[in-house]
Design an enzyme around this catalytic site. Structure first.
Site, mmCIF file in Angstrom:
data_model
loop_
_atom_site.group_PDB
_atom_site.id
_atom_site.type_symbol
_atom_site.label_atom_id
_atom_site.label_comp_id
_atom_site.label_asym_id
_atom_site.label_seq_id
_atom_site.Cartn_x
_atom_site.Cartn_y
_atom_site.Cartn_z
ATOM 1 N N HIS A 1 0.656 -11.354 4.931
ATOM 2 C CA HIS A 1 1.306 -10.665 3.813
ATOM 3 C C HIS A 1 2.698 -10.195 4.217
ATOM 4 O O HIS A 1 2.954 -9.927 5.395
ATOM 5 C CB HIS A 1 0.496 -9.417 3.416
ATOM 6 C CG HIS A 1 -0.770 -9.688 2.676
ATOM 7 N ND1 HIS A 1 -1.989 -9.195 3.085
ATOM 8 C CD2 HIS A 1 -1.015 -10.370 1.532
ATOM 9 C CE1 HIS A 1 -2.931 -9.571 2.226
ATOM 10 N NE2 HIS A 1 -2.367 -10.282 1.276
ATOM 11 N N CYS B 1 -3.431 -1.712 4.286
ATOM 12 C CA CYS B 1 -4.479 -2.349 3.449
ATOM 13 C C CYS B 1 -5.644 -1.424 3.127
ATOM 14 O O CYS B 1 -6.379 -1.664 2.185
ATOM 15 C CB CYS B 1 -5.066 -3.582 4.108
ATOM 16 S SG CYS B 1 -4.330 -4.109 5.587
HETATM 17 C C1 CIR Z 1 -7.814 -10.947 3.963
HETATM 18 O O1 CIR Z 1 -7.580 -11.983 4.601
HETATM 19 O O2 CIR Z 1 -7.625 -10.869 2.756
HETATM 20 C C2 CIR Z 1 -8.378 -9.766 4.702
HETATM 21 N N1 CIR Z 1 -9.202 -10.225 5.769
HETATM 22 C C3 CIR Z 1 -7.269 -8.894 5.229
HETATM 23 C C4 CIR Z 1 -6.449 -8.263 4.160
HETATM 24 C C5 CIR Z 1 -5.365 -7.400 4.700
HETATM 25 N N2 CIR Z 1 -4.648 -6.794 3.634
HETATM 26 C C6 CIR Z 1 -3.412 -6.338 3.728
HETATM 27 O O3 CIR Z 1 -2.750 -6.502 4.738
HETATM 28 N N3 CIR Z 1 -2.870 -5.757 2.647
#
Ligand code: CIR
Length: 260
Positions: A168, A255
């Site tokens: 991201h 997140c």
């Molecule tokens: C994903 O791949 O969607 C999750 N394992 C990690 C999401 C992390 N989210 C973020 O950095 N906003």
């Protein structure tokens, strides 16, 4: 006057579920340990609460292994909230589980109808504008739809670059205050933060870039002592939180909460 970019009265979090071991990951660097993740999550929530903010702790969602990473499901602005449309198919179902919590606090809750996709991890709200990085999870149609919604509320949105191979946009940057950004050198080199004050994470400590400013604290992942010292010397009150288990799933400080 509060500064809506870092002064918050509330955060929404969701406890990790046992299914976290099935969470998405770019690379397999080990199975996350639920007990350790629960301890780290509790430290994170306690730190948010210590600022005086109310923290809404949602229950685990066994059917959605990545649901602890609530940031990707919505964008919270002073005027209203926008439900996202995640680019990861396994995460689409998390959004309807977030909607009721947001409706408790916001009169205006809108949504990305599609066909585009966008995840909250690709969105950085500064004191001047909303920056959105395209990624494997966020496409042009998703950005265009969000742009239409936020322009109704008087915000301008600017599309920026996400370094290749980075999950991201915010994997590589965070907001320290409305005008100050913590960034990796590789992201800042794109020029996307020209005109802002930029503090660079130290070389070899790129994973420290995913931190959050929440009221008086900067929450950063533990294990990046040179960046922690740099932020301390710059006058920030740094709280280091163990992130070893979330890191196995490409997750970090931002997140784990929605902040408003
Ligand atoms: C994903 O791949 O969607 C999750 N394992 C990690 C999401 C992390 N989210 C973020 O950095 N906003």
């Amino acid at each position: 006057m509060t500064d809506p970019t870092f002064e918050f009265s509330r955060a929404i979090t969701r406890r990790p579920s046992a299914s976290i071991t099935d969470g998405l990951r770019a690379e397999d660097i080990g199975t996350p340990d639920l007990d350790q993740m629960l301890k780290d999550h509790a430290h994170y929530v306690a730190t948010l609460k210590k600022t005086g903010a109310e923290v809404i702790e949602l229950p685990p969602l066994e059917d959605f292994p990545d649901a602890v990473f609530v940031e990707d499901t919505a964008l919270c602005l002073p005027q209203g909230a926008v439900l996202m449309r995640p680019g990861a198919p396994s995460r689409m179902g998390e959004v309807p589980h977030m909607a009721p919590a947001l409706r408790e606090f916001y009169g205006d809750v809108r949504g990305i109808a599609g066909p585009g996709h966008i995840e909250g991890g690709d969105i950085l709200v500064t004191g001047r504008e909303i920056l959105v990085g395209r990624s494997d999870r966020t496409d042009a149609a998703g950005v265009a739809e969000l742009s239409g919604i936020v322009s109704d509320w008087g915000h301008s949105l600017r599309e920026v670059f996400t370094p290749p191979g980075v999950l991201h946009f915010k994997t590589d940057c965070s907001l320290l205050d409305g005008e100050t950004i913590l960034s990796t050198k590789r992201l800042a080199a794109s020029g996307c933060f020209d005109g802002y004050r930029v503090l660079h994470v130290e070389d070899g400590e790129e994973a420290a870039a995913n931190s959050i400013r929440f009221n008086q604290f900067v929450l950063m992942p533990a294990g990046f002592p040179r960046t922690a010292a740099m932020l301390g010397n710059a006058g920030y009150d740094v709280v280091e939180i163990n992130n070893s288990e979330c890191a196995k799933l490409d997750g970090g400080m931002s997140c784990l909460s929605l902040r408003f």
